[in-house]
Write a protein that holds these residues in place. Sequence first.
Motif: not given
Length: 292
Positions: A108-128
Amino acid sequence: MTLRATLARIAAQEDLNFLLTNRIPRRLATRFIGWFSRIENPLVRDASIAIWRLFSDLDLSEARTTRFRSMHDCFIRELKEGARPIDPDPGLLTSPCDAIVGASGPIEGTRVFQVKGFPYGLADLVPDAATVAQVRDGTYVTLRLTSSMYHRFHAPHDCRVESVTHIAGDTWNVNPIALKRVEALFCRNERAVIRTRLAAGGHPLVLVPVAAILVASLRLRFLGTDLDLRAQRPRTLPCDARLAKGEEMGWFQHGSTIIVLAPPGFRLCEGVAEGTRIRMGEPLLRLPDTPA
């Protein structure tokens, strides 16, 4: 009730599981297991594997050999020839590893989920920023390896590895219990970002192996070295390794997670859904502009 069933029932209790795996000194436990698992004394090896069997569904029937020098040797075992057929369809991206499928679907743009209701940003996972831009609005799949699974991972398609970045972090357990309780867990843990480009269409594809408790080393065969994810400073290693579909890329010391990030146009294959088991070489994603 058998001893194995009793132990499994105890391990399945969420509060106890979370306490045992995440409220202990994680780094110390990880370093200790890294040392202990490599002990080649036959008594230590046999006792360790026997205890491992009690707490898991460890199956060595597909292993190339059942004679191991140490528990670590068993963890990173190779399989018999032909044990994992690779789907030859050039329109399919295959699973890089044996796994249980976790959260997956559209980015979703740059947002993914580790489980339902717990999103995280790709920029935090992949700092590039450039890498994040490549997979923005694409598709992701989370692949969780359990401790008893085959721990080696393979190229999901004919590709060229362009670079590998190692990022220091914690070693939280990555099981479903922890994923429901620790926000942005994958972004906290030590991990590697493997940037590849597919031979088919030149599509970028990113694989992010994430370390976990008891897992803080990763071997990438195409680099030829042991990469210690406990190193404090992130470092990027340029690379120009060409791999064929199904060719071995490397292995974890223990169970962990691989997050697959694909650009727009890739689609999940039929049957790939949260909670399902998948084997290395089976269809995972369909490339753009290929019929379902």
